[in-house]
Design a protein around this motif. Sequence first.
Motif, PDB file in Angstrom:
ATOM      1  N   PHE A 204      23.906  15.296   6.645  1.00 34.24           N
ATOM      2  CA  PHE A 204      22.360  15.107   6.449  1.00 34.24           C
ATOM      3  C   PHE A 204      21.675  16.510   6.731  1.00 34.24           C
ATOM      4  N   TYR A 205      21.967  17.450   7.434  1.00 34.16           N
ATOM      5  CA  TYR A 205      21.353  18.534   7.806  1.00 34.16           C
ATOM      6  C   TYR A 205      21.268  19.358   6.393  1.00 34.16           C
ATOM      7  N   GLU A 206      22.589  19.491   5.825  1.00 32.26           N
ATOM      8  CA  GLU A 206      22.462  20.087   4.834  1.00 32.26           C
ATOM      9  C   GLU A 206      21.783  19.348   3.511  1.00 32.26           C
ATOM     10  N   GLY A 207      21.863  18.033   3.340  1.00 38.89           N
ATOM     11  CA  GLY A 207      21.080  17.477   2.303  1.00 38.89           C
ATOM     12  C   GLY A 207      19.429  17.682   2.621  1.00 38.89           C
ATOM     13  N   MET A 208      19.103  17.324   3.764  1.00 32.87           N
ATOM     14  CA  MET A 208      17.618  17.496   3.906  1.00 32.87           C
ATOM     15  C   MET A 208      17.238  19.111   3.661  1.00 32.87           C
ATOM     16  N   THR A 209      17.828  19.893   4.350  1.00 30.58           N
ATOM     17  CA  THR A 209      17.784  21.217   3.950  1.00 30.58           C
ATOM     18  C   THR A 209      17.707  21.778   2.450  1.00 30.58           C
ATOM     19  N   ALA A 210      18.439  21.240   1.632  1.00 32.13           N
ATOM     20  CA  ALA A 210      18.360  21.369   0.244  1.00 32.13           C
ATOM     21  C   ALA A 210      17.333  20.727  -0.293  1.00 32.13           C
ATOM     22  N   MET A 211      17.005  19.732  -0.011  1.00 29.21           N
ATOM     23  CA  MET A 211      15.842  18.837  -0.388  1.00 29.21           C
ATOM     24  C   MET A 211      14.700  19.478  -0.200  1.00 29.21           C
ATOM     25  N   LEU A 212      14.359  20.092   0.897  1.00 31.30           N
ATOM     26  CA  LEU A 212      13.132  20.865   1.414  1.00 31.30           C
ATOM     27  C   LEU A 212      13.014  22.147   0.790  1.00 31.30           C
ATOM     28  N   THR A 213      14.110  22.773   0.317  1.00 33.49           N
ATOM     29  CA  THR A 213      14.214  24.124  -0.053  1.00 33.49           C
ATOM     30  C   THR A 213      14.318  24.000  -1.727  1.00 33.49           C
ATOM     31  N   HIS A 214      14.552  22.813  -2.338  1.00 36.24           N
ATOM     32  CA  HIS A 214      14.475  22.620  -3.778  1.00 36.24           C
ATOM     33  C   HIS A 214      15.753  23.214  -4.303  1.00 36.24           C
ATOM     34  N   ARG A 215      17.038  22.807  -3.606  1.00 35.70           N
ATOM     35  CA  ARG A 215      18.324  23.487  -4.098  1.00 35.70           C
ATOM     36  C   ARG A 215      19.161  22.136  -4.237  1.00 35.70           C
ATOM     37  N   ALA A 216      20.211  22.400  -4.947  1.00 35.71           N
ATOM     38  CA  ALA A 216      21.389  21.400  -4.764  1.00 35.71           C
ATOM     39  C   ALA A 216      21.912  21.525  -3.520  1.00 35.71           C
ATOM     40  N   PRO A 217      22.572  20.109  -2.761  1.00 33.88           N
ATOM     41  CA  PRO A 217      23.286  20.125  -1.649  1.00 33.88           C
ATOM     42  C   PRO A 217      24.834  20.529  -1.865  1.00 33.88           C
ATOM     43  N   HIS A 218      25.404  21.093  -0.884  1.00 36.19           N
ATOM     44  CA  HIS A 218      26.893  21.459  -0.941  1.00 36.19           C
ATOM     45  C   HIS A 218      27.306  20.746   0.403  1.00 36.19           C
ATOM     46  N   PHE A 219      27.884  19.571  -0.014  1.00 41.45           N
ATOM     47  CA  PHE A 219      28.469  18.875   1.031  1.00 41.45           C
ATOM     48  C   PHE A 219      29.942  19.003   1.132  1.00 41.45           C
ATOM     49  N   ASP A 220      30.542  19.220   2.511  1.00 40.34           N
ATOM     50  CA  ASP A 220      31.749  19.680   2.643  1.00 40.34           C
ATOM     51  C   ASP A 220      32.521  18.636   2.865  1.00 40.34           C
ATOM     52  N   GLY A 221      32.290  17.462   3.134  1.00 42.55           N
ATOM     53  CA  GLY A 221      33.014  16.374   3.336  1.00 42.55           C
ATOM     54  C   GLY A 221      33.278  16.092   4.598  1.00 42.55           C
ATOM     55  N   ALA A 222      32.945  16.916   5.524  1.00 48.54           N
ATOM     56  CA  ALA A 222      33.249  17.092   6.899  1.00 48.54           C
ATOM     57  C   ALA A 222      32.106  15.960   7.750  1.00 48.54           C
ATOM     58  N   ALA A 223      32.515  14.956   8.460  1.00 48.25           N
ATOM     59  CA  ALA A 223      31.441  13.979   9.025  1.00 48.25           C
ATOM     60  C   ALA A 223      31.220  14.526  10.391  1.00 48.25           C
ATOM     61  N   ARG A 224      31.391  15.642  10.625  1.00 55.48           N
ATOM     62  CA  ARG A 224      31.046  16.207  12.128  1.00 55.48           C
ATOM     63  C   ARG A 224      29.896  16.122  12.278  1.00 55.48           C
ATOM     64  N   PRO A 225      29.433  15.731  13.691  1.00 54.40           N
ATOM     65  CA  PRO A 225      27.981  15.908  14.036  1.00 54.40           C
ATOM     66  C   PRO A 225      27.588  17.099  14.480  1.00 54.40           C
ATOM     67  N   ILE A 226      26.309  17.486  14.495  1.00 55.51           N
ATOM     68  CA  ILE A 226      25.566  18.629  14.759  1.00 55.51           C
ATOM     69  C   ILE A 226      24.878  18.408  16.139  1.00 55.51           C
ATOM     70  N   THR A 227      24.931  19.685  17.004  1.00 53.74           N
ATOM     71  CA  THR A 227      24.148  19.583  18.074  1.00 53.74           C
ATOM     72  C   THR A 227      22.991  20.769  18.132  1.00 53.74           C
ATOM     73  N   ASP A 228      23.176  21.575  17.397  1.00 55.02           N
ATOM     74  CA  ASP A 228      22.273  22.696  17.044  1.00 55.02           C
ATOM     75  C   ASP A 228      21.972  23.008  15.756  1.00 55.02           C
ATOM     76  N   PRO A 229      20.887  22.571  15.076  1.00 56.03           N
ATOM     77  CA  PRO A 229      20.901  22.682  13.523  1.00 56.03           C
ATOM     78  C   PRO A 229      20.895  24.324  13.086  1.00 56.03           C
ATOM     79  N   ALA A 230      20.403  24.979  14.131  1.00 62.92           N
ATOM     80  CA  ALA A 230      20.341  26.625  13.631  1.00 62.92           C
ATOM     81  C   ALA A 230      21.949  27.054  13.573  1.00 62.92           C
ATOM     82  N   GLN A 231      22.786  26.383  14.280  1.00 59.24           N
ATOM     83  CA  GLN A 231      24.162  26.971  13.907  1.00 59.24           C
ATOM     84  C   GLN A 231      24.566  26.584  12.557  1.00 59.24           C
ATOM     85  N   GLU A 232      23.988  25.497  11.944  1.00 58.12           N
ATOM     86  CA  GLU A 232      24.408  25.203  10.479  1.00 58.12           C
ATOM     87  C   GLU A 232      23.647  25.858   9.475  1.00 58.12           C
ATOM     88  N   ALA A 233      22.761  26.780   9.808  1.00 61.10           N
ATOM     89  CA  ALA A 233      21.901  27.243   8.670  1.00 61.10           C
ATOM     90  C   ALA A 233      22.547  28.415   8.235  1.00 61.10           C
TER      91      ALA A 233
END
Length: 271
Positions: A242-271
């Motif tokens: 979801f963080y990847e999908g939302m970031t991609a939408m807000l920055t007008h690019r295609a998302p790149h899902f890695d297939g991992a359903a892991r949770p995130i605790t700090d979105p900055a770590q995933e940027a």
Amino acid sequence: MSESLRISETHGILRITIDRQSRMNAIDLETMSELGDTIIGAETRPEVRVIVLTGAGKSFCTGADLAAAAAAGGNEASPEVVMDRANDVVRAIVDSPVPVIAHVNGPAAGVGTSLALAADLIYAVDTAYLLLPFTSIGLMPDGGSSAIVAASMGRARAAELALLGARLPATEAAAAGLITRALPAEHLTDQVDAVAAQLAAGPRRALQLTKAAINAATLAQLDHALAREKTGQVELLTSADFYEGMTAMLTHRAPHFDGAARPITDPAQEA
């Protein structure tokens, strides 16, 4: 009442207009809460005989305002609260003792589609469309749409809309029985006004019992669907996808899902 929701009442018709035109009427948590409170509040007012829900400008409602949520830094509310508020509005529409008309004046997407489909009568401009774009940003349909769409159109068409995020023109939605009717823009408001006036002049209790009987026969699984959607969406709202999908939408690019359903605790770590 915030400026995002306009309320008027004449001759027993309560009109509720989502007015966030700069966001194509994408709805934030505050507006969602006020919408639910307004519909629930009408239950105890015998002078209200019908509710009309619409959007200002050229859109009905294009879903949750993810940009507002992002601007809040993820601190607007917990996923559980967000889901509860959306579910409360859907249940308020379905459980309302008076008929609810959705005046779909333009695109309905995401939870906006759910709000429209929860109504008893759904009249849309023929240039409008319905869209369940949840999977494109790593989420799942909510607002009871997993039950309502399947109940109206069948499993195969529901899967196409939900899994592929396929856009459904209003004319096709009407032909499939998902909405009441699609009309040219010049006739839409007149149709809604005429139907609302007819219902407002009708027998309130008879209409209430008729609505309840139809919903009991066709939406028996709604509560189970809302519960499943809440459980799934709460998980997904804290996921890396979801963080990847939302970031991609807000920055007008295609998302790149890695297939991992892991949770995130700090979105900055995933940027």
